[in-house]
Enzyme design. Structure first.
Site: not given
Ligand code: GCB
Length: 643
Positions: A208, A449, A502, A538
């Site tokens: 990303d 990840e 998230y 994160e």
């Protein structure tokens, strides 16, 4: 679907070159510095540039563009170095270009460098993304696979042979990613002629951030004497008030060099010395290297001068900053100098307007000022190694680093094969070789990840982590996971569990009320299974600067703040147990590929891309200074500025 001749040619050029350099590393990669025996000449500035728009991107090689001045084989434009090329022009075709681009610059080499045959002349590229080939005066001198890490070539012979001054440096750079590159990517040809023109292809990636390309860090020419210090490795520890610096110096160009090592304190006083290529220096009343906000006198660096003298009297001198500190991990704590360290920090990107990933001192200094303003004590080099100058700043300011390799977006099972693993191991070797002497670096992150639930991941990470530990046993090793604790096959091998999540963003969007329960479950599951300390590596939410709503709604600054506050409530409980850190995603907004989920880039920054604070930055600043006051020993000037 069979590939066309052009596709095959392009793939061949790229892959054949990769295989030829997938060997174990030789030699050191010391950062070029000046000394009584060394000179450095910076070739940064304006270079001539051309993108090869031919269908197979191979015209430059077919027509041997490196053999004559680039302007003689076609049009050229100005291109700054260091900088990504993507955002420099008004041309979308250059912004989105995939394939070979060509850079060229004439550089004056001092006559004495050429005339003195006892001088070695080295050409060094700080990094170029992704695959590079270098020529000097039309002669190929080296090639390198991978962005983010330096490479160099001894060009003394070529310069003396070609006798051309100025010398012409040509660098071809290709940003094509394959299943075996780091990060991986694939080229997809669109063969439906009713929808796409002939030869149309796209590059698919699973990460990303924008795949910026070009020459991202300085191109330097530097000299050493023929006898030269090729590498230095230091490892440090201490006992009571005695600091111990084990060092190992490798010298080339002389069979029996005399080596002298001197360690000096800030005031120039010599605190220890030795006369051997390896040994242990003892420092009484040691000043340890402490992180920012953990000690009154953080980031203490000694200066280690190494002198190597050959039989004929020729001497090389190299000076290395040395911080004396230790790193240990227990089942619940991360210890620096035997004291618990809590990471309250950020994740970053090398990313800015216009220059993309190009190195830029004003940006680096501004970012360190913001980090210290926030009361952050650490950052992760998500998702690739940052410039060496950034690590030097971290050493000097006491900012703790989790040093990440470019293993991001490993989602395809074919990227867990032998060729990928071999390349990944080489990249870790290059990374450790470059960064092993930085006291700020306390942990290596081997990937971000990856699809760690895929069956080959167990073997892959066992190899990767154990190889990294064999390269450096003085730091912790981790990789960053986002997969379920029960299905993660790499977790048994790491020292610290680093988890990204998230909640209320990608899962249960809009529902910040679920964060507490889901985050508690996340921590308890991981800790319950692995009994290793955990970093929330994160967490965050996009916030478009200036957007507000009450009650908070997604994409507003208020929502970002609420997400953070909900996470913080849980961190405050769990940091009494086994949570050893929290790193916000992200320090600043950054550019990504265009997609329906990104409005001109990722907006999870607590600062804008231009480094202006959003509400989240002020929230973090309060929090980080509060934590620092609770856990550290602050210098008197720094006591809780947020009161
Ligand atoms: C992640 C990735 C990071 C992304 C972030 C996001 O898990 O590690 O590269 O930018 O999420 O904002 O989606």
């Amino acid at each position: 679907m069979g590939s066309t001749g052009a596709e095959r040619a392009a793939k061949c050029v790229f892959l054949a070159a990769i295989c030829s350099v997938c060997q174990s590393l030789q030699g050191g990669m010391l950062f070029p510095t000046e000394s009584p025996s060394r000179e450095v000449k910076d070739a940064s500035g304006l270079w001539r540039f051309r993108a090869d728009f031919s269908l197979d991107r191979n015209r430059g090689f077919e027509q041997e563009w490196y053999k004559s001045p680039l302007a003689e084989t076609g049009p050229v434009i100005d291109m700054p170095v260091p900088s990504s090329y993507n955002d420099i022009t008004q041309d979308a075709k250059i912004r989105d270009f995939i394939g070979w681009v060509w850079y060229e610059k004439d550089v004056w080499v001092p006559a004495r460098w050429i005339q003195d045959r006892g001088t070695r002349i080295v050409l060094r590229v700080g990094s170029a993304h992704y695959y590079s080939v270098l020529w000097v005066n039309g002669v190929k001198v080296t090639e390198h696979v991978g962005g983010h890490l330096p490479f160099e070539a001894d060009i003394s012979g070529v310069l003396r042979q070609s006798n051309a001054n100025p010398c012409r440096i040509t660098i071809a750079v290709n940003n094509t990613l394959t299943l075996e590159t780091l990060p991986p990517g694939t080229i997809q040809y669109m063969n439906d002629r009713t929808r796409y023109p002939a030869g149309y292809f796209v590059q698919n990636i699973n990460f990303d951030f924008f795949n910026y390309a070009g020459i991202h860090r300085s191109v330097l020419l530097y000299t050493t004497p023929k006898v030269h210090i090729d590498d230095i490795t230091v490892e440090t520890t201490f006992s009571d008030n005695i600091g111990l610096v084990s060092y190992n110096v490798s010298v080339l160009g002389s069979s029996k060099p005399a080596v002298k090592v001197t360690l000096s304190a800030h005031d120039g006083r010599c605190v220890a010395s030795a006369n051997d290529t390896r040994g242990v220096l003892k420092v009484t009343d040691v000043n340890l290297w402490w992180p920012y906000l953990m000690h009154e006198n953080p980031a203490y660096l000694y200066s280690m001068e190494v002198q190597a003298t050959a039989e004929d009297g020729q001497t090389d001198v190299y000076t290395l900053p040395v911080g004396i500190r230790t790193v240990k991990v227990t089942s619940t704590q991360f210890l620096i100098n035997n004291k618990p360290f809590y990471f309250h920090g950020v994740n970053k990107h090398e990313d800015a307007d216009i220059r993309g990933k190009g190195f830029d001192w004003p940006l680096v200094v501004k970012d360190f000022n913001l980090i210290k303003w926030m009361g952050a004590n650490s950052f992760r080099t998500s998702h690739y190694p940052y410039a060496e100058e950034i690590l030097q700043m971290a050493d000097r300011h006491g900012i703790v680093i989790i040093d990440e390799c470019p293993g991001v977006g490993i989602k395809d099972i074919r990227s867990f094969g032998n060729a990928s693993l071999a390349h990944h191991l080489t990249v870790m070797e290059e990374l450790v070789r470059r960064d092993k002497n930085h006291p700020s670096v306390v942990m290596w992150s081997v990937a971000n990840e990856p699809a760690a639930e895929m069956p080959p991941a167990g073997f892959y990470f066992k190899e990767l982590v154990s190889h990294t530990k064999s390269l450096d046993s003085t730091r912790a090793v981790t990789y960053i996971t986002d997969s379920n604790y029960a299905r993660d096959l790499g977790a048994p091998y790491v020292d610290v569990i680093c988890v990204n999540s998230y909640f209320s963003w990608y899962h249960d969007p809009g529902h910040t009320e679920i964060i507490s329960i889901q985050l508690n479950t996340q921590f308890d599951n991981w800790y319950g299974k692995y009994k290793k300390p955990i970093i929330q590596s994160e967490y965050g939410a996009d916030a478009v600067p200036g957007l507000h709503s009450d009650p908070p709604m997604m994409f507003t600054e208020d929502y970002q703040k609420t997400v953070l506050q909900n996470y913080h409530n849980v961190f405050d409980q769990k940091r009494k147990e086994f949570v050893i850190g929290e790193l916000i995603w992200n320090f600043a907004d950054f550019m990504t590929a265009q997609s329906i989920t990104r409005v001109v880039g990722n907006k999870k920054g607590v600062f804008t891309r231009q480094r202006q604070p959003k509400a989240g930055a002020f929230l973090l600043r309060e929090r980080y200074w509060r934590i620092a006051n609770e856990t550290g020993v602050l210098p008197t000037w720094a006591r809780y500025p947020c009161q």
